[in-house]
Design an enzyme around this catalytic site. Structure first.
Site, PDB file in Angstrom:
ATOM      1  CB  THR A  29       5.712   4.974  -6.744  1.00  0.00           C
ATOM      2  OG1 THR A  29       4.747   4.404  -7.639  1.00  0.00           O
ATOM      3  CG2 THR A  29       5.747   4.186  -5.448  1.00  0.00           C
ATOM      4  NE  ARG A  37       8.765  12.879 -11.793  1.00  0.00           N
ATOM      5  CZ  ARG A  37       9.368  11.694 -11.932  1.00  0.00           C
ATOM      6  NH1 ARG A  37       9.129  10.707 -11.081  1.00  0.00           N
ATOM      7  NH2 ARG A  37      10.226  11.496 -12.917  1.00  0.00           N
ATOM      8  CD  GLU A  64      11.236  14.100  -5.337  1.00  0.00           C
ATOM      9  OE1 GLU A  64      10.241  13.439  -5.012  1.00  0.00           O
ATOM     10  OE2 GLU A  64      12.106  13.688  -6.137  1.00  0.00           O
ATOM     11  CG  HIS A  99      12.428   9.934  -6.533  1.00  0.00           C
ATOM     12  ND1 HIS A  99      11.918  11.098  -7.028  1.00  0.00           N
ATOM     13  CD2 HIS A  99      12.259   9.016  -7.533  1.00  0.00           C
ATOM     14  CE1 HIS A  99      11.487  10.917  -8.277  1.00  0.00           C
ATOM     15  NE2 HIS A  99      11.695   9.648  -8.600  1.00  0.00           N
TER      16      HIS A  99
HETATM   17  P1  NAI Z   1       3.738   5.591 -19.008  1.00  0.00           P
HETATM   18  O1  NAI Z   1       3.809   6.778 -19.884  1.00  0.00           O
HETATM   19  O2  NAI Z   1       4.068   4.254 -19.551  1.00  0.00           O
HETATM   20  O3  NAI Z   1       2.270   5.496 -18.344  1.00  0.00           O
HETATM   21  C1  NAI Z   1       1.595   6.581 -17.808  1.00  0.00           C
HETATM   22  C2  NAI Z   1       0.114   6.288 -17.961  1.00  0.00           C
HETATM   23  O4  NAI Z   1      -0.631   7.308 -17.262  1.00  0.00           O
HETATM   24  C3  NAI Z   1      -0.374   6.309 -19.428  1.00  0.00           C
HETATM   25  O5  NAI Z   1      -1.097   5.124 -19.726  1.00  0.00           O
HETATM   26  C4  NAI Z   1      -1.258   7.548 -19.489  1.00  0.00           C
HETATM   27  O6  NAI Z   1      -2.330   7.401 -20.418  1.00  0.00           O
HETATM   28  C5  NAI Z   1      -1.767   7.620 -18.052  1.00  0.00           C
HETATM   29  N1  NAI Z   1      -2.310   8.918 -17.688  1.00  0.00           N
HETATM   30  C6  NAI Z   1      -2.031  10.149 -18.204  1.00  0.00           C
HETATM   31  N2  NAI Z   1      -2.797  11.088 -17.620  1.00  0.00           N
HETATM   32  C7  NAI Z   1      -3.577  10.446 -16.725  1.00  0.00           C
HETATM   33  C8  NAI Z   1      -4.593  10.873 -15.819  1.00  0.00           C
HETATM   34  N3  NAI Z   1      -4.983  12.154 -15.754  1.00  0.00           N
HETATM   35  N4  NAI Z   1      -5.203   9.946 -15.030  1.00  0.00           N
HETATM   36  C9  NAI Z   1      -4.846   8.642 -15.098  1.00  0.00           C
HETATM   37  N5  NAI Z   1      -3.908   8.170 -15.969  1.00  0.00           N
HETATM   38  C10 NAI Z   1      -3.279   9.069 -16.758  1.00  0.00           C
HETATM   39  O7  NAI Z   1       4.666   5.947 -17.767  1.00  0.00           O
HETATM   40  P2  NAI Z   1       5.347   4.935 -16.731  1.00  0.00           P
HETATM   41  O8  NAI Z   1       6.677   4.515 -17.247  1.00  0.00           O
HETATM   42  O9  NAI Z   1       4.368   3.912 -16.338  1.00  0.00           O
HETATM   43  O10 NAI Z   1       5.629   5.930 -15.502  1.00  0.00           O
HETATM   44  C11 NAI Z   1       4.559   6.575 -14.819  1.00  0.00           C
HETATM   45  C12 NAI Z   1       5.140   7.663 -13.934  1.00  0.00           C
HETATM   46  O11 NAI Z   1       5.887   7.071 -12.872  1.00  0.00           O
HETATM   47  C13 NAI Z   1       6.173   8.580 -14.633  1.00  0.00           C
HETATM   48  O12 NAI Z   1       5.533   9.630 -15.331  1.00  0.00           O
HETATM   49  C14 NAI Z   1       6.981   9.098 -13.487  1.00  0.00           C
HETATM   50  O13 NAI Z   1       6.404  10.305 -13.024  1.00  0.00           O
HETATM   51  C15 NAI Z   1       6.832   8.013 -12.412  1.00  0.00           C
HETATM   52  N6  NAI Z   1       8.100   7.314 -12.157  1.00  0.00           N
HETATM   53  C16 NAI Z   1       8.541   7.259 -10.869  1.00  0.00           C
HETATM   54  C17 NAI Z   1       9.732   6.604 -10.555  1.00  0.00           C
HETATM   55  C18 NAI Z   1      10.222   6.498  -9.150  1.00  0.00           C
HETATM   56  O14 NAI Z   1      11.378   6.110  -8.934  1.00  0.00           O
HETATM   57  N7  NAI Z   1       9.423   6.803  -8.138  1.00  0.00           N
HETATM   58  C19 NAI Z   1      10.561   5.997 -11.619  1.00  0.00           C
HETATM   59  C20 NAI Z   1       9.963   6.053 -12.932  1.00  0.00           C
HETATM   60  C21 NAI Z   1       8.778   6.713 -13.182  1.00  0.00           C
END
Ligand code: NAI
Length: 335
Positions: free
Chosen positions: A230, A232, A261, A293
């Site tokens: 969920t 990217r 997508e 999405h």
């Molecule tokens: P966030 O910024 O709070 O958390 C992301 C986490 O991933 C951070 O703790 C970061 O340290 C970690 N991270 C960075 N690089 C990494 C790696 N190489 N391996 C493992 N962890 C790593 O972001 P949040 O709000 O939790 O969202 C996460 C992702 O979810 C967003 O970047 C977005 O792409 C996706 N998203 C999808 C949605 C959907 O409708 N499907 C809606 C909202 C977000």
């Protein structure tokens, strides 16, 4: 301010109109994506409001700047589709909605797990035709299973908490965390691949995470693993996943996001031919579940997205500091 909303859908408009009450900004809703060839639609606008599949690469930004746009408001959290270096160079402010409802996405990931596991989508279709056979619908208990999470940010946290409540053991891989306060194990990605029955991706798309789930990673996973994306689309290499599904190494795959997508998701294409062969192939597997999405899509999240976006627009119009501004150096930390 006059704001051009690209990729606008009718279900979003009431939320933005409500959030604009008392502010008086002017809206122009445009249903196509923002890209170089559609910038003209933002004529006379000082801001553009964009979504996940709009293209804000350098050439688009240059044209926006030429036309007098000052603010780019992303009505989403991720900003992997914006060339932040060029935006900074051109003096364009970029804002996003860093947090709207992490629980919405976490709950959707769990809906995908439960559906794939207990096959309620198949049971629904069967029973509507008076087929009450349960043959082929056997699932497994979640209690006692090991769940591997990539990215313990806002969504990852919410997801971990909920999976722990099912009685699952939680393993986390997050290179930007030194320690975790919860009762989870912080491990390497290899350890997750080795141990996890279910792997859920909650990290951003960055150069580092692009195709992180490739054939090598899949080979290191437990046979029959359940993979949930969920985050990217491009975090997984779709062709490798298809191969893993064909050999049976991947037992289940659910995706709410897909690498290519932009031409498909959010549109009703039921009367057209799907020309993307990887997407078409994914649609044929009985153990693959696709949603377009929609993980973020709850009433609460939509209210929050509209409110935060309009607060940013108002701050920009008043010349105030932008609380949710995104700048280039942050890119490797949070997307
Ligand atoms: P966030 O910024 O709070 O958390 C992301 C986490 O991933 C951070 O703790 C970061 O340290 C970690 N991270 C960075 N690089 C990494 C790696 N190489 N391996 C493992 N962890 C790593 O972001 P949040 O709000 O939790 O969202 C996460 C992702 O979810 C967003 O970047 C977005 O792409 C996706 N998203 C999808 C949605 C959907 O409708 N499907 C809606 C909202 C977000």
């Amino acid at each position: 301010m006059k704001i051009a909303f690209f990729s606008a859908k009718s279900y979003e408009q009431p939320f933005f109109e409500q959030a604009n009450e008392g502010l008086g900004h002017e809206f122009k809703f445009i249903d196509c994506h923002l890209e170089r060839s559609t910038v003209e639609f933002a004529q006379d606008c000082q801001a553009v409001c964009v979504f996940v599949n709009d293209d804000l690469s350098r050439c688009t930004l240059l044209k926006l700047k030429e036309q007098g746009v000052k603010l780019i408001a992303l009505r989403c959290a991720g900003y992997n589709n914006v060339d932040l270096d060029s935006a900074a160079e051109l003096g364009l402010d970029v804002v996003r909605v860093p947090s709207y409802s992490p629980d919405a996405v976490a709950e959707h990931a769990i809906a995908l797990i439960l559906t794939l596991n207990r096959k309620t989508h198949k049971a629904y279709n069967r029973t509507r035709e008076a087929n009450f056979s349960i043959d082929g619908l056997m699932g497994f208990d979640l209690k006692g299973k090991t769940v591997g999470i990539f990215g313990l940010g806002q969504i990852g946290h919410s997801f971990a908490e909920r999976m722990a409540a099912f009685g699952c053991k939680i393993l986390v891989h997050d290179p930007y965390l030194n320690e975790i306060t919860h009762d989870y194990d912080l491990v390497t990605s290899c350890e997750i691949f080795k141990q996890a029955d279910i792997i859920s991706l909650h990290c951003p798309l960055t150069p580092e995470t692009h195709h992180m789930i490739d054939s090598k990673a899949i080979q290191a996973m437990k046979p029959g693993v359940m993979l949930i994306n969920t985050s990217r689309g491009a975090v997984v290499d779709t062709k490798s996943v298809i191969q893993g599904l064909k050999t049976g190494h991947i037992g289940y795959f659910a995706l709410d996001v897909y690498e290519e997508e932009a031409d498909y998701f959010f549109e009703d294409l039921s009367n057209t031919v799907v020309c993307d062969d990887s997407l078409a192939r994914l649609m044929t597997f009985p153990n693959v579940l696709i949603t377009g999405h929609q993980a973020f899509f709850t009433q609460e999240a939509m209210e929050q997205i509209a409110q935060t976006t309009m607060n940013s627009v108002e701050d920009s119009a008043q010349g105030r500091k932008l609380a949710n501004q995104v700048t280039a150096p942050l890119r490797t930390v949070v997307v």
